[in-house]
Design a protein around this motif. Sequence first.
Motif, mmCIF file in Angstrom:
data_model
loop_
_atom_site.group_PDB
_atom_site.id
_atom_site.type_symbol
_atom_site.label_atom_id
_atom_site.label_comp_id
_atom_site.label_asym_id
_atom_site.label_seq_id
_atom_site.Cartn_x
_atom_site.Cartn_y
_atom_site.Cartn_z
ATOM 1 N N ARG A 158 0.820 -1.212 0.000
ATOM 2 C CA ARG A 158 0.000 0.000 0.000
ATOM 3 C C ARG A 158 0.855 1.265 0.000
ATOM 4 O O ARG A 158 0.319 2.373 -0.033
ATOM 5 N N ARG A 159 2.160 1.115 0.052
ATOM 6 C CA ARG A 159 3.051 2.272 0.017
ATOM 7 C C ARG A 159 3.032 2.896 -1.384
ATOM 8 O O ARG A 159 2.954 2.178 -2.387
ATOM 9 N N PRO A 160 3.092 4.223 -1.487
ATOM 10 C CA PRO A 160 3.149 4.858 -2.811
ATOM 11 C C PRO A 160 4.314 4.303 -3.633
ATOM 12 O O PRO A 160 5.441 4.210 -3.137
ATOM 13 N N LYS A 161 4.026 3.894 -4.831
ATOM 14 C CA LYS A 161 5.005 3.331 -5.766
ATOM 15 C C LYS A 161 5.613 2.009 -5.281
ATOM 16 O O LYS A 161 6.570 1.517 -5.873
ATOM 17 N N GLY A 162 5.045 1.439 -4.222
ATOM 18 C CA GLY A 162 5.592 0.199 -3.680
ATOM 19 C C GLY A 162 5.446 -0.989 -4.599
ATOM 20 O O GLY A 162 6.172 -1.977 -4.460
ATOM 21 N N ASN A 163 4.495 -0.918 -5.546
ATOM 22 C CA ASN A 163 4.268 -2.042 -6.456
ATOM 23 C C ASN A 163 4.924 -1.861 -7.822
ATOM 24 O O ASN A 163 4.731 -2.697 -8.708
ATOM 25 N N GLN A 164 5.696 -0.799 -7.982
ATOM 26 C CA GLN A 164 6.362 -0.596 -9.268
ATOM 27 C C GLN A 164 7.254 -1.764 -9.674
ATOM 28 O O GLN A 164 7.279 -2.135 -10.858
ATOM 29 N N PRO A 165 7.997 -2.402 -8.740
ATOM 30 C CA PRO A 165 8.805 -3.556 -9.153
ATOM 31 C C PRO A 165 7.962 -4.694 -9.721
ATOM 32 O O PRO A 165 8.400 -5.394 -10.643
ATOM 33 N N VAL A 166 6.762 -4.889 -9.184
ATOM 34 C CA VAL A 166 5.880 -5.942 -9.690
ATOM 35 C C VAL A 166 5.433 -5.604 -11.101
ATOM 36 O O VAL A 166 5.432 -6.453 -12.000
ATOM 37 N N GLU A 167 5.063 -4.359 -11.314
ATOM 38 C CA GLU A 167 4.605 -3.933 -12.632
ATOM 39 C C GLU A 167 5.717 -4.049 -13.664
ATOM 40 O O GLU A 167 5.486 -4.481 -14.799
ATOM 41 N N ALA A 168 6.929 -3.675 -13.261
ATOM 42 C CA ALA A 168 8.057 -3.760 -14.189
ATOM 43 C C ALA A 168 8.366 -5.212 -14.531
ATOM 44 O O ALA A 168 8.623 -5.547 -15.699
ATOM 45 N N LEU A 169 8.349 -6.083 -13.522
ATOM 46 C CA LEU A 169 8.630 -7.496 -13.777
ATOM 47 C C LEU A 169 7.530 -8.121 -14.621
ATOM 48 O O LEU A 169 7.809 -8.913 -15.536
ATOM 49 N N ALA A 170 6.282 -7.769 -14.337
ATOM 50 C CA ALA A 170 5.176 -8.295 -15.131
ATOM 51 C C ALA A 170 5.351 -7.930 -16.604
ATOM 52 O O ALA A 170 5.174 -8.774 -17.495
ATOM 53 N N ALA A 171 5.715 -6.679 -16.869
ATOM 54 C CA ALA A 171 5.935 -6.256 -18.258
ATOM 55 C C ALA A 171 7.067 -7.049 -18.892
ATOM 56 O O ALA A 171 6.983 -7.442 -20.065
ATOM 57 N N CYS A 172 8.114 -7.303 -18.118
ATOM 58 C CA CYS A 172 9.253 -8.068 -18.619
ATOM 59 C C CYS A 172 8.851 -9.491 -18.976
ATOM 60 O O CYS A 172 9.368 -10.079 -19.941
ATOM 61 N N LEU A 173 7.918 -10.060 -18.214
ATOM 62 C CA LEU A 173 7.500 -11.451 -18.425
ATOM 63 C C LEU A 173 6.344 -11.567 -19.410
ATOM 64 O O LEU A 173 5.899 -12.675 -19.710
ATOM 65 N N GLY A 174 5.839 -10.432 -19.904
ATOM 66 C CA GLY A 174 4.666 -10.471 -20.766
ATOM 67 C C GLY A 174 3.411 -10.838 -19.995
ATOM 68 O O GLY A 174 2.503 -11.470 -20.525
ATOM 69 N N ALA A 175 3.374 -10.437 -18.711
ATOM 70 C CA ALA A 175 2.262 -10.772 -17.826
ATOM 71 C C ALA A 175 1.553 -9.504 -17.372
ATOM 72 O O ALA A 175 2.014 -8.382 -17.621
ATOM 73 N N ILE A 176 0.421 -9.687 -16.706
ATOM 74 C CA ILE A 176 -0.276 -8.582 -16.073
ATOM 75 C C ILE A 176 -0.176 -8.779 -14.559
ATOM 76 O O ILE A 176 -0.196 -9.911 -14.068
ATOM 77 N N PRO A 177 -0.043 -7.694 -13.785
ATOM 78 C CA PRO A 177 0.095 -7.838 -12.332
ATOM 79 C C PRO A 177 -1.251 -8.004 -11.639
ATOM 80 O O PRO A 177 -2.273 -7.473 -12.080
#
Length: 236
Positions: free
Chosen positions: A139-158
């Motif tokens: 719930r931290r601001p921008k705390g999920n950016q690593p998940v979003e970046a990795l999802a994009a790298c894997l061709g996935a959605i978070p």
Amino acid sequence: MKSPSAYLLVSHGSRDPRPQAEVEKLAFLVSQKLESGNWVGTACLELGSLPLHGQIEAFGARAIASKFNRLQIVPLFLLPGVHVMEDIPYEVDIARSKLDLPIEIRHHLGVHPDLARLFANQISSDDAEGKILLSHGSRRPKGNQPVEALAACLGAIPAYWSIPPSLESRVQELAIAGKKKVCIIPYFLFPGGIADAIASAVDVLCQELPAVDFRMTAPIGASTELADLILDLVRE
């Protein structure tokens, strides 16, 4: 030449014995790769027999007695949430006030750029039409950016276990889009209660959407590859 270090791998902690068994295995793998004379231990932020600062103090006292000149703390966390940004530094500061030993907090494991490769290896032969990277969520601001970046790298959605968008809502999106093969990738290091709960949720989805072929990968688990990433963090 750097002074001899002792290393303490800090995990979240769980009542389930499986995560701790994996952490102990990982500590052994790291110790096998380090030069002789280094020492690797484990501690947990929650549910330990002592608070984290007490575990650090006890480990640090043994390190001093064994002639180590500094202690490096390695947070085994994937996201820069409150545990990494606030809780662990707070506990380390308490331990610093009690120990005559330099203590350094290294970067948390989730910042390592090669972590994506470990997840990619899990799905390298998968022919899924849709992929979902499922994290606990922060719930931290921008705390999920690593998940979003990795999802994009894997061709996935978070998707997230504790905050929106949920696994169920993401599965519905893919089903409406006509995806018949869906791979769910848990963004967790070790097996445990949450991984079991995710598997149960996937079983329910299989019953609700029988036309969709679901596959769920396992958490990364302790491995020589994961030990190599930890070594990179402590050798920076």
